[in-house]
Write a protein that holds these residues in place. Structure first.
Motif, PDB file in Angstrom:
ATOM      1  N   GLU A  13      -7.079  -0.981  -5.490  1.00 25.80           N
ATOM      2  CA  GLU A  13      -7.288   0.298  -4.650  1.00 25.80           C
ATOM      3  C   GLU A  13      -5.945   0.380  -3.988  1.00 25.80           C
ATOM      4  O   GLU A  13      -5.559   0.119  -3.573  1.00 25.80           O
ATOM      5  CB  GLU A  13      -7.932  -0.228  -3.412  1.00 25.80           C
ATOM      6  CG  GLU A  13      -9.484  -0.617  -4.149  1.00 25.80           C
ATOM      7  CD  GLU A  13     -10.482   0.340  -4.392  1.00 25.80           C
ATOM      8  OE1 GLU A  13     -10.330   1.215  -3.795  1.00 25.80           O
ATOM      9  OE2 GLU A  13     -11.794   0.237  -5.069  1.00 25.80           O
ATOM     10  N   VAL A  14      -5.655   1.691  -4.210  1.00 21.20           N
ATOM     11  CA  VAL A  14      -4.456   2.517  -4.051  1.00 21.20           C
ATOM     12  C   VAL A  14      -4.680   3.713  -3.061  1.00 21.20           C
ATOM     13  O   VAL A  14      -5.707   4.613  -3.064  1.00 21.20           O
ATOM     14  CB  VAL A  14      -3.604   2.728  -5.653  1.00 21.20           C
ATOM     15  CG1 VAL A  14      -3.457   1.702  -5.891  1.00 21.20           C
ATOM     16  CG2 VAL A  14      -4.252   3.844  -6.433  1.00 21.20           C
ATOM     17  N   LYS A  15      -3.889   4.253  -2.079  1.00 22.53           N
ATOM     18  CA  LYS A  15      -3.966   5.257  -1.743  1.00 22.53           C
ATOM     19  C   LYS A  15      -2.073   5.795  -2.166  1.00 22.53           C
ATOM     20  O   LYS A  15      -0.980   5.997  -2.243  1.00 22.53           O
ATOM     21  CB  LYS A  15      -3.642   5.309  -0.038  1.00 22.53           C
ATOM     22  CG  LYS A  15      -3.405   7.072   0.720  1.00 22.53           C
ATOM     23  CD  LYS A  15      -3.580   6.122   2.080  1.00 22.53           C
ATOM     24  CE  LYS A  15      -3.604   7.705   2.730  1.00 22.53           C
ATOM     25  NZ  LYS A  15      -3.619   7.607   4.124  1.00 22.53           N
ATOM     26  N   ALA A  37      -3.101  13.529  -0.077  1.00 27.40           N
ATOM     27  CA  ALA A  37      -4.261  11.937   0.314  1.00 27.40           C
ATOM     28  C   ALA A  37      -4.896  11.624  -0.659  1.00 27.40           C
ATOM     29  O   ALA A  37      -6.045  12.453  -0.139  1.00 27.40           O
ATOM     30  CB  ALA A  37      -3.522  11.689   1.524  1.00 27.40           C
ATOM     31  N   ILE A  38      -5.321  10.607  -1.189  1.00 25.53           N
ATOM     32  CA  ILE A  38      -5.942  10.827  -2.606  1.00 25.53           C
ATOM     33  C   ILE A  38      -5.831   9.714  -2.219  1.00 25.53           C
ATOM     34  O   ILE A  38      -4.801   8.031  -2.626  1.00 25.53           O
ATOM     35  CB  ILE A  38      -6.034  11.197  -3.088  1.00 25.53           C
ATOM     36  CG1 ILE A  38      -5.843  12.465  -3.682  1.00 25.53           C
ATOM     37  CG2 ILE A  38      -7.127  10.549  -4.746  1.00 25.53           C
ATOM     38  CD1 ILE A  38      -5.673  13.364  -5.143  1.00 25.53           C
ATOM     39  N   THR A  39      -7.516   8.385  -1.900  1.00 26.49           N
ATOM     40  CA  THR A  39      -7.458   7.648  -2.265  1.00 26.49           C
ATOM     41  C   THR A  39      -8.314   6.724  -3.215  1.00 26.49           C
ATOM     42  O   THR A  39      -9.900   7.165  -3.237  1.00 26.49           O
ATOM     43  CB  THR A  39      -7.984   6.639  -0.836  1.00 26.49           C
ATOM     44  OG1 THR A  39      -7.166   6.855   0.634  1.00 26.49           O
ATOM     45  CG2 THR A  39      -8.489   4.799  -1.386  1.00 26.49           C
ATOM     46  N   SER A  54     -12.872   7.278  -7.192  1.00 25.00           N
ATOM     47  CA  SER A  54     -12.864   8.021  -6.335  1.00 25.00           C
ATOM     48  C   SER A  54     -14.678   8.623  -5.711  1.00 25.00           C
ATOM     49  O   SER A  54     -15.128   8.264  -7.100  1.00 25.00           O
ATOM     50  CB  SER A  54     -12.072   9.104  -5.526  1.00 25.00           C
ATOM     51  OG  SER A  54     -13.039  10.252  -6.097  1.00 25.00           O
ATOM     52  N   GLU A  55     -14.428   8.187  -4.751  1.00 25.14           N
ATOM     53  CA  GLU A  55     -16.564   8.325  -4.372  1.00 25.14           C
ATOM     54  C   GLU A  55     -16.197   9.683  -4.393  1.00 25.14           C
ATOM     55  O   GLU A  55     -17.501  10.265  -4.922  1.00 25.14           O
ATOM     56  CB  GLU A  55     -16.571   8.568  -2.853  1.00 25.14           C
ATOM     57  CG  GLU A  55     -15.956   6.698  -2.026  1.00 25.14           C
ATOM     58  CD  GLU A  55     -15.944   6.757  -0.810  1.00 25.14           C
ATOM     59  OE1 GLU A  55     -16.385   7.876   0.019  1.00 25.14           O
ATOM     60  OE2 GLU A  55     -16.063   5.862  -0.057  1.00 25.14           O
ATOM     61  N   ILE A  69       3.044   6.136  -2.573  1.00 25.61           N
ATOM     62  CA  ILE A  69       1.641   5.290  -3.622  1.00 25.61           C
ATOM     63  C   ILE A  69       1.609   4.024  -2.799  1.00 25.61           C
ATOM     64  O   ILE A  69       2.981   3.011  -2.701  1.00 25.61           O
ATOM     65  CB  ILE A  69       1.470   4.986  -5.620  1.00 25.61           C
ATOM     66  CG1 ILE A  69       0.314   4.436  -5.476  1.00 25.61           C
ATOM     67  CG2 ILE A  69       3.107   4.342  -5.903  1.00 25.61           C
ATOM     68  CD1 ILE A  69       0.180   4.470  -6.714  1.00 25.61           C
ATOM     69  N   SER A  70       0.496   3.619  -2.263  1.00 25.11           N
ATOM     70  CA  SER A  70       0.436   1.809  -1.576  1.00 25.11           C
ATOM     71  C   SER A  70      -0.881   1.428  -1.935  1.00 25.11           C
ATOM     72  O   SER A  70      -1.618   2.193  -1.574  1.00 25.11           O
ATOM     73  CB  SER A  70       0.890   2.747  -0.020  1.00 25.11           C
ATOM     74  OG  SER A  70      -0.408   3.314   0.148  1.00 25.11           O
TER      75      SER A  70
END
Length: 212
Positions: free
Chosen positions: A14-16, A24-26, A41-42, A56-57
């Motif tokens: 799972e990244v952001k 911003a995208i998670t 993603s959702e 990216i994190s």
């Protein structure tokens, strides 16, 4: 721009992407390609042009986040431009938000722009301004369709009730007419009988005298 080696080391996590704002995208990183990455993603599958990725994190609570891992497959193309070609005739969301966000059907893709159909209008979007493309959006049209079907169903139900009420009313009217007809017949027979009786009482029969 983040190196592909960094993306590849985070596949399945799972990244952001980017820290905040509309870009911003998670989601769960499910694919890394030449100049784009794919996330689950959702909202559906999100394809991100890595040219616009600033950071990216890894999400610290990826184990508890199960909503972003529903998509396991994605489109594999040689480039982001080739990906857009693969997405022709699909309903997509271009970019995540702000004035550059568009929702429509990709009609065609050239070497420098994509043609998107929005409310019967052709919009040309320069490829450089396409930061991400989201596919598999939850259709609003289905919700409306359900409402429409529910509304029609209610209307049909109401119509059935109304029809039953009309049939009941018709039976009642026929019964009333029959009762009135029977009462009229009885009244007519009674009146006729009375007239005959009164006629019989009104005549005096004369008996002629006998002559001896």
């Amino acid at each position: 721009m983040v190196e592909n080696s960094t993306f590849k080391s985070l596949i399945g996590s799972e990244v952001k992407i980017n820290r905040g704002g509309h870009d911003a995208i998670t989601g769960k990183l499910i694919g890394v390609h030449s100049n784009y990455v794919a996330l689950s993603s959702e909202d559906g599958a999100v394809y991100v042009n890595t040219t616009h990725v600033k950071s990216i994190s890894q999400s610290p609570n990826q184990k508890s986040s199960g909503t972003n891992g529903s998509i396991t497959t994605h489109i594999k193309a040689s480039s982001f431009n080739a990906l857009l070609h693969e997405l022709r005739h699909n309903f997509v969301k271009i970019n995540r938000g702000g004035p550059e966000k568009l929702e429509g059907i990709i009609s065609d893709v050239t070497s420098d722009h994509a043609i998107v159909i929005i409310n019967n209008e052709l919009i040309r979007v320069p490829l450089f301004h396409i930061k991400s493309v989201t596919v598999g959006l939850k259709s609003r049209g289905n919700k409306n369709g359900n409402k429409s079907r529910n509304t029609n169903g209610n209307a049909k139900s109401g119509g059935n009730k109304s029809s039953k009420s009309n049939r009941s009313g018709n039976r009642t009217n026929r019964s009333d007419r029959s009762n009135r007809s029977q009462r009229s017949d009885r009244s007519h027979r009674s009146s006729s009988s009375g007239n005959r009786d009164r006629g019989s009482q009104g005549f005096n029969f004369w008996t002629p005298p006998f002559f001896s």
